[in-house]
Write a protein that holds these residues in place. Structure first.
Motif, PDB file in Angstrom:
ATOM      1  N   MET A  44       0.846  -1.162   0.000  1.00 20.85           N
ATOM      2  CA  MET A  44       0.000   0.000   0.000  1.00 20.85           C
ATOM      3  C   MET A  44       0.904   1.241   0.000  1.00 20.85           C
ATOM      4  O   MET A  44       1.920   1.281   0.664  1.00 20.85           O
ATOM      5  N   ALA A  45       0.489   2.259  -0.744  1.00 20.51           N
ATOM      6  CA  ALA A  45       1.263   3.493  -0.836  1.00 20.51           C
ATOM      7  C   ALA A  45       0.319   4.676  -0.716  1.00 20.51           C
ATOM      8  O   ALA A  45      -0.870   4.583  -1.037  1.00 20.51           O
ATOM      9  N   ARG A  46       0.863   5.786  -0.243  1.00 25.59           N
ATOM     10  CA  ARG A  46       0.082   7.016  -0.134  1.00 25.59           C
ATOM     11  C   ARG A  46       0.734   8.077  -1.017  1.00 25.59           C
ATOM     12  O   ARG A  46       1.937   8.301  -0.948  1.00 25.59           O
ATOM     13  N   VAL A  47      -0.102   8.729  -1.823  1.00 21.50           N
ATOM     14  CA  VAL A  47       0.350   9.789  -2.712  1.00 21.50           C
ATOM     15  C   VAL A  47      -0.354  11.080  -2.305  1.00 21.50           C
ATOM     16  O   VAL A  47      -1.554  11.082  -2.024  1.00 21.50           O
ATOM     17  N   ILE A  48       0.407  12.165  -2.254  1.00 22.59           N
ATOM     18  CA  ILE A  48      -0.122  13.461  -1.862  1.00 22.59           C
ATOM     19  C   ILE A  48      -0.324  14.320  -3.103  1.00 22.59           C
ATOM     20  O   ILE A  48       0.587  14.439  -3.935  1.00 22.59           O
ATOM     21  N   VAL A  49      -1.501  14.909  -3.226  1.00 22.51           N
ATOM     22  CA  VAL A  49      -1.783  15.863  -4.298  1.00 22.51           C
ATOM     23  C   VAL A  49      -2.064  17.208  -3.633  1.00 22.51           C
ATOM     24  O   VAL A  49      -3.030  17.344  -2.878  1.00 22.51           O
ATOM     25  N   ASP A  50      -1.189  18.174  -3.884  1.00 21.91           N
ATOM     26  CA  ASP A  50      -1.378  19.531  -3.374  1.00 21.91           C
ATOM     27  C   ASP A  50      -1.871  20.402  -4.521  1.00 21.91           C
ATOM     28  O   ASP A  50      -1.280  20.397  -5.618  1.00 21.91           O
ATOM     29  N   PRO A 105       1.690  -0.823  -5.207  1.00 25.65           N
ATOM     30  CA  PRO A 105       2.847   0.064  -5.115  1.00 25.65           C
ATOM     31  C   PRO A 105       2.635   1.342  -5.935  1.00 25.65           C
ATOM     32  O   PRO A 105       1.837   1.366  -6.865  1.00 25.65           O
ATOM     33  N   ALA A 106       3.371   2.363  -5.573  1.00 25.88           N
ATOM     34  CA  ALA A 106       3.287   3.643  -6.283  1.00 25.88           C
ATOM     35  C   ALA A 106       4.313   3.642  -7.408  1.00 25.88           C
ATOM     36  O   ALA A 106       5.281   4.395  -7.397  1.00 25.88           O
ATOM     37  N   ASP A 107       4.084   2.776  -8.390  1.00 23.44           N
ATOM     38  CA  ASP A 107       4.974   2.748  -9.544  1.00 23.44           C
ATOM     39  C   ASP A 107       4.594   3.871 -10.502  1.00 23.44           C
ATOM     40  O   ASP A 107       3.671   4.641 -10.241  1.00 23.44           O
TER      41      ASP A 107
END
Length: 81
Positions: A1-7, A50-52
């Motif tokens: 599991m991965a976390r991605v931030i969008v600002d 995964p955050a590939d």
């Protein structure tokens, strides 16, 4: 599991009325030394896998399609450390 931030932030040339209201309120609340405030949005997107590069491309597409109004806003996509 991965976390991605969008600002998401208004583009610099767009008037940020909410940021200006915050900046005007700060001295009344006892805070000094602030010359400007820009207000934005933050989204935390949790991915199942995964955050590939393919997953990050999907999150960028989400940002362009739903999370940001790209006419008046810029966005950045970063992997949460």
């Amino acid at each position: 599991m991965a976390r991605v931030i969008v600002d998401v932030m208004l583009k610099p040339e767009i008037l940020d009325a909410q940021g200006q209201a915050i900046a005007r309120a700060l001295p009344r609340l006892g805070f000094s030394g602030v010359s400007a405030v820009r207000q934005g949005k933050r989204f935390e997107v949790e991915l199942d896998g995964p955050a590939d590069e393919a997953a990050l491309a999907d999150v960028r597409k989400m940002a362009e399609t739903l999370l940001a109004n790209t006419v008046i806003e810029d966005y950045t996509v970063t992997l949460d450390a």
